[in-house]
Scaffold this motif. Sequence first.
Motif, mmCIF file in Angstrom:
data_model
loop_
_atom_site.group_PDB
_atom_site.id
_atom_site.type_symbol
_atom_site.label_atom_id
_atom_site.label_comp_id
_atom_site.label_asym_id
_atom_site.label_seq_id
_atom_site.Cartn_x
_atom_site.Cartn_y
_atom_site.Cartn_z
ATOM 1 N N ASP A 45 0.792 -1.159 -0.034
ATOM 2 C CA ASP A 45 -0.007 0.184 0.046
ATOM 3 C C ASP A 45 0.990 1.394 -0.026
ATOM 4 O OD1 ASP A 45 -1.912 1.863 0.175
ATOM 5 O OD2 ASP A 45 -2.508 1.573 2.192
ATOM 6 N N ASN A 46 0.743 1.990 -1.169
ATOM 7 C CA ASN A 46 1.479 3.016 -0.907
ATOM 8 C C ASN A 46 0.508 4.351 -1.224
ATOM 9 O OD1 ASN A 46 0.886 2.563 -3.864
ATOM 10 N ND2 ASN A 46 3.005 3.582 -4.484
ATOM 11 N N SER A 47 -0.522 4.313 -0.747
ATOM 12 C CA SER A 47 -1.578 5.284 -1.295
ATOM 13 C C SER A 47 -1.253 6.804 -0.503
ATOM 14 C CB SER A 47 -3.189 4.648 -0.704
ATOM 15 O OG SER A 47 -2.850 4.607 0.667
ATOM 16 N N ASN A 48 -0.477 6.830 0.387
ATOM 17 C CA ASN A 48 0.016 7.943 1.038
ATOM 18 C C ASN A 48 1.244 8.607 0.280
ATOM 19 O OD1 ASN A 48 -1.985 7.837 2.967
ATOM 20 N ND2 ASN A 48 -0.562 6.640 4.201
ATOM 21 N N LEU A 100 11.619 9.541 4.171
ATOM 22 C CA LEU A 100 11.630 8.526 5.058
ATOM 23 C C LEU A 100 10.277 7.616 4.589
ATOM 24 C CD1 LEU A 100 11.767 7.407 7.846
ATOM 25 C CD2 LEU A 100 10.187 9.225 8.631
ATOM 26 N N LEU A 101 9.304 8.398 4.058
ATOM 27 C CA LEU A 101 8.429 7.394 3.377
ATOM 28 C C LEU A 101 8.862 6.457 2.409
ATOM 29 C CD1 LEU A 101 5.255 6.732 3.159
ATOM 30 C CD2 LEU A 101 4.781 8.600 1.796
ATOM 31 N N ASP A 102 9.382 6.884 1.463
ATOM 32 C CA ASP A 102 9.932 6.260 0.312
ATOM 33 C C ASP A 102 10.845 4.960 0.981
ATOM 34 O OD1 ASP A 102 8.598 7.547 -1.476
ATOM 35 O OD2 ASP A 102 10.442 8.369 -2.295
ATOM 36 N N ALA A 103 11.692 5.302 2.055
ATOM 37 C CA ALA A 103 12.413 4.191 2.772
ATOM 38 C C ALA A 103 11.813 3.335 3.535
ATOM 39 C CB ALA A 103 13.343 4.857 3.817
#
Length: 235
Positions: free
Chosen positions: A146-149, A156-159
């Motif tokens: 889930d990468n909906s955000n 940080l989110l990509d890591a």
Amino acid sequence: MRQIVLDTETTGLEPEQGHRIIEIGCVEVADRELTGRHYHVYINPEREVEDSAIEVHGITNEFLADKPTFREIADEFLEFIRGAELIIHNAPFDVGFMDHEFGMLDGGYPRTTDVCGIRDSLVMARSKHPGQKNNLDVLCRRYGIDNSNRELHGALLDAEILALVYLAMTGGQTALSLGEAEDGQDAGTEIRRLDPGRSPLAVPEADEEELNAHRAFLDGMAAKTNVLWDEQGIS
């Protein structure tokens, strides 16, 4: 081995043209699980961020104005990654920027490969899925992450997302859940072991009528064609 999944955001694409790191995001993985330890910092690059880069990550010059410089965070960042295997998607890009930043400092800072192992998840993905797109969004769809955000790139989110993709890509399923707990979280599958002292299962045997019916069925097949059990005298 301790692993650190790492991503950076930058002012542009080429450190040789003076571009700098503006964000670092790292998450720690141990024994194929996220440990909860992470390192995240925004950095004042001491130069302007290109408009094309802002369109990708949304990090503006105004936002970075009061952030620490790389010189100010270099020691704590190096301490966090030292001795780990870094997992990076398109590693030459991020490592190139990191080496450029360390190289601009006094004090004999090492190159990244002197203190860390490097594993390029993009190279791994291309090996597993040749001839296909292997960017992070595509890999999320391929592995059900889930990468909906992820409306904009963020280190940080990509890591965190890359860590989940890496675990799925290298080991398949990382967690199995067949329902939800009362708090809405996935409920892990419970492993139940049978009592070794339990009574053995009953194994029923065919009666004479069932055996006769079975023989009649085999004889009917043998009458129509050559069969292996007929040639070998098996009844």
